[in-house]
Design a protein around this motif. Structure first.
Motif: not given
Length: 290
Positions: A113-131
Motif C-alpha cells: 500500500p502507498y504511503l502518503e509521502d510516496a512518489l506520485t507519478n500519474p499515468k493519465n491526464i486526470y491523475g496529472k491534473s489532480k497531482a
C-alpha cells in the motif's frame, strides 16, 4: 459553531455530506458551479467576503478519466487551477481547507500500500491534473489544511460503478470485468462521515496528506461479483485482462493506499468494503421499492 462551505455539493461526496449534515452541530453552505465559480480567485474572494466561513470542503472535481485525455484544459482548470485559487483564498481568509484527491496520482506499480509521502507519478491526464492540484495546494501551504486521497468512489447518489453494474447485471446474463487492477472501493457516505468527524480536530500548520478508502482490497471483478451478490442479480461475471479492454486513459494496476495515518491521528474506524457496499445496495433497494 463552525460554518462549513461545501464546494461541489451536487457530486457523490458533496451529496453524502448534505445528507449527513443534519446530524452535526455545524452550519453548512452548499454550493455548485452556479453559486460559486471556483475557476476565478476574485469570485471566491467575493463569496468569502460576503459569508462567514470557517472550513472549506472542496469536493469539486473533473472526474471523467477517459474524456480528460482529450479535454486536458478543462481537467486542469478544475483539478489544478481551481484548487490553487481555493488554497490562496483559504490562506488569505485563514480558513481551514479539506481537499479531496485520488489514488490516480500514483503510477500503480507498487507491491504494498502507498504511503502518503510516496512518489506520485500519474499515468493519465486526470491523475496529472489532480497531482498538480495537490502540488499547488502544498506550495501555498494554508494552515489547518488536509488533502485526502481516496479511490473507487461510489454512492447512492449520482453515477458510479455500483449503479452501472446493477443496471447492466439486470439486462445481461454475462458481463466481463477487469480483474488485474487492484484497489479499494470507497463508499462516499463513509468518507463524508470521516471528514465531518475530523473537522473539529484540525489544528496544525500547513498542509497534511491522508488516505481514506474502505478497508480491504479487491479487483474490479471482485467488486462486480459482490455487487451482483448483494443486488440479488443472476448475472455471470467473467474476469477480463486490462489489455483486452483498452481505454483512452491508462489506469494504475495497483493503487491500494495505506490508511494507518488517518486512523491513528483521528482515532476513526473504517468499515470493510463489502460491509459498506452491502449497506449502499440495501439503501438503493429501499429507494427502488419506496
Amino acid at each position: 459553531m463552525l460554518n462549513i462551505l461545501v464546494i461541489g455539493s451536487n457530486g457523490q461526496l458533496g451529496a453524502e455530506i448534505r445528507s449527513l449534515s443534519h446530524g452535526y452541530p455545524f452550519q453548512f453552505l452548499f454550493t455548485t458551479r452556479k453559486e460559486l465559480d471556483i475557476s476565478s480567485l476574485e469570485n471566491i474572494n467575493q463569496y468569502l467576503n460576503a459569508k462567514k466561513v470557517d472550513v472549506i470542503i472542496n469536493c469539486a472535481a473533473y472526474t471523467a478519466v477517459d474524456r480528460a485525455e482529450t479535454e486536458e484544459e478543462q481537467a486542469n482548470l478544475v483539478n489544478h487551477l481551481a484548487v490553487q485559487s481555493i488554497a490562496k483564498a483559504a490562506q488569505s481568509f485563514d480558513i481551514k481547507l479539506i481537499h479531496v484527491s485520488t489514488d490516480y496520482v500514483f503510477e500503480g506499480i507498487a507491491y504494498q500500500p502507498y504511503l502518503e509521502d510516496a512518489l506520485t507519478n500519474p499515468k493519465n491526464i486526470y491523475g496529472k491534473s489532480k497531482a498538480a492540484g495537490e502540488r499547488a495546494m502544498c506550495n501555498i501551504n494554508p494552515d489547518n489544511s488536509l488533502i485526502i486521497r481516496t479511490s473507487w468512489v461510489y454512492s447512492s447518489f449520482g453515477s458510479n460503478f455500483v449503479k452501472t453494474m446493477l443496471k447492466l447485471g439486470r439486462k445481461n446474463d454475462q458481463l466481463k470485468v477487469i480483474d488485474d487492477q487492484i484497489g479499494s472501493p470507497t463508499y462516499a457516505r463513509d468518507l463524508a462521515k470521516a471528514i465531518l468527524d475530523i473537522l473539529p480536530n484540525l489544528n496544525h500548520t500547513g498542509v497534511e496528506i491522508y488516505h481514506y478508502t474502505n478497508e480491504g482490497v479487491c479487483t474490479w471483478y471482485d467488486f462486480a461479483k459482490s455487487i451482483m451478490e448483494f443486488g440479488d442479480i443472476d448475472c455471470n461475471v467473467l474476469p477480463q485482462l486490462t489489455e483486452n479492454y483498452p481505454t483512452p486513459a491508462k489506469r494504475p494496476h495497483f493503487s491500494v493506499m495505506s490508511k494507518y495515518k488517518i486512523k491513528e491521528k483521528f482515532n476513526i474506524e473504517i468499515p470493510y468494503w463489502r460491509d459498506a457496499l452491502k449497506e449502499c445496495i440495501l439503501l438503493l433497494k429501499n429507494e427502488d421499492s419506496a
